[in-house]
Design an enzyme around this catalytic site. Structure first.
Site, PDB file in Angstrom:
ATOM      1  N   CYS A  24       0.876  -1.181   0.000  1.00  0.00           N
ATOM      2  CA  CYS A  24       0.000   0.000   0.000  1.00  0.00           C
ATOM      3  C   CYS A  24       0.905   1.221   0.000  1.00  0.00           C
ATOM      4  CB  CYS A  24      -0.902  -0.014   1.244  1.00  0.00           C
ATOM      5  SG  CYS A  24      -1.971   1.431   1.367  1.00  0.00           S
ATOM      6  N   GLY A  49      -1.167   2.172  -7.237  1.00  0.00           N
ATOM      7  CA  GLY A  49      -1.842   2.382  -8.523  1.00  0.00           C
ATOM      8  C   GLY A  49      -1.144   3.446  -9.354  1.00  0.00           C
ATOM      9  N   HIS A 108      -2.242  -4.860 -10.455  1.00  0.00           N
ATOM     10  CA  HIS A 108      -2.889  -3.680 -11.052  1.00  0.00           C
ATOM     11  C   HIS A 108      -3.165  -3.911 -12.542  1.00  0.00           C
ATOM     12  CE1 HIS A 108      -2.421  -0.809  -7.695  1.00  0.00           C
ATOM     13  NE2 HIS A 108      -1.428  -1.593  -7.362  1.00  0.00           N
ATOM     14  N   CYS A 160      -4.293   6.274  -4.806  1.00  0.00           N
ATOM     15  CA  CYS A 160      -3.748   4.915  -4.663  1.00  0.00           C
ATOM     16  C   CYS A 160      -2.267   4.991  -5.056  1.00  0.00           C
ATOM     17  CB  CYS A 160      -4.507   3.948  -5.564  1.00  0.00           C
ATOM     18  SG  CYS A 160      -3.884   2.249  -5.480  1.00  0.00           S
ATOM     19  N   GLU A 219     -10.087   0.443  -6.338  1.00  0.00           N
ATOM     20  CA  GLU A 219      -9.200  -0.466  -5.598  1.00  0.00           C
ATOM     21  C   GLU A 219      -9.865  -1.803  -5.270  1.00  0.00           C
ATOM     22  OE1 GLU A 219      -6.851   0.601  -2.312  1.00  0.00           O
ATOM     23  OE2 GLU A 219      -6.534   2.685  -2.946  1.00  0.00           O
TER      24      GLU A 219
END
Ligand SMILES: N[C@H](CCC[C@H](N)C(=O)O)C(=O)O
Length: 278
Positions: free
Chosen positions: A75, A222, A161, A219, A210
């Site tokens: 994260c 991301g 992703h 994100c 997400e």
């Protein structure tokens, strides 16, 4: 059981952060879902648990759980908040912090102006790294969604992703396509879905649906995945400013597939709290 926590966010991607170095607590998936609820609980996109390292060469271990209770590998926004948290709580005085995550080791640098630079590790494009069911590693993969043929970039930043290029993020079908791609059968452990608008070779706009949390205001992984896919497609050059609904991040990557991506951005504390766990 009474547990102290801190509510934090990175560009509006928000977290409940719990120090399990000086406290003891256990969280099961049902409890996490209840705590994540924005009406019946505290409300957050992810729960971050700060623990002592298992590897003595590391400073900490940090575990990440989505609002749906699922544990995940990485994260990016959470890593910046983690770094700010452990220094604010006096758990460390280091400016360079090494941390274990499910997705592998991260190195965090806290700069003098309290911004945090995270070495997010190298992107991985091999489908099996996500995992993603595909016949080969490709710059763009065809993906059939409800009869529609899409082209996506597939990138692992420790977590999976899918990156979809769109002309305009404001009108992108995030609510319609996000969940369908997240749960597409070709992603056996689901996937985060980025909608990327290329504004220039050094600037993109990005929205992210997400995995396990829905669309968030930002994100970090991301943003890294979108930049990695954009550079690999020859659309972008490092450094890239990523404009997300919650604010902007700076991502640097040489384009060498073994080289790490560096992400720099803010991390904010909102409030400290106490909660009684059942
Ligand atoms: N939803 C992600 C985890 C949180 C990632 C995001 N909040 C970030 O800043 O990277 C996943 O299931 O892989």
């Amino acid at each position: 059981m009474r547990v102290y926590f801190t509510k934090m966010h990175g560009l509006g991607n928000d977290f409940m952060v719990v120090d399990l170095v000086t406290q003891r607590a256990r969280f099961d998936a049902e409890q996490i879902r209840r705590l994540a609820d924005r009406h019946f609980g505290i409300g957050f996109d992810q729960l971050l648990l700060v623990e002592p390292p298992r590897n003595p060469e590391m400073d900490f271990r940090y575990r990440i759980y989505n609002a749906d209770g699922s544990e995940v590998e990485n994260c990016g926004n959470g890593a910046r908040c983690f770094a700010r948290f452990v220094r604010d709580q006096q758990l460390t005085h280091k400016h360079k912090i090494r941390v274990e995550t499910l997705g592998g080791p991260l190195t965090l640098l806290v700069t003098e102006d309290e911004r945090v630079q995270v070495d997010m590790g190298a992107p991985r494009f091999a489908p099996e790294a996500l995992p993603f069911t595909a016949d080969a590693d490709r710059v763009l993969h065809a993906l059939e969604v409800d009869g529609e043929r899409l082209e996506i970039g597939a990138v692992s930043m420790g977590n999976p992703h899918a990156v979809l290029r769109v002309d305009d993020v404001d009108s992108a079908p995030v609510a319609r396509l996000g969940p369908r791609i997240e749960h597409h059968p070709h992603f056996p452990r689901q996937v985060n879905v980025g909608f990327m608008q290329v504004a220039s070779r050094h600037e993109i706009r990005l929205r992210v649906h997400e995995r396990g949390a829905g669309e968030t205001l930002a994100c970090g992984t991301g943003a890294c995945a979108a930049v990695a896919s954009g550079i690999r497609q020859g659309l972008l050059e490092s450094p890239v400013t990523v404009h997300l609904p919650g604010g902007s991040l700076t991502i640097e990557w040489t384009g060498d597939e073994a080289a790490p991506l560096l992400m720099t951005g803010p991390a904010e504390r909102v409030f400290d709290g106490r909660v009684n766990l059942r």
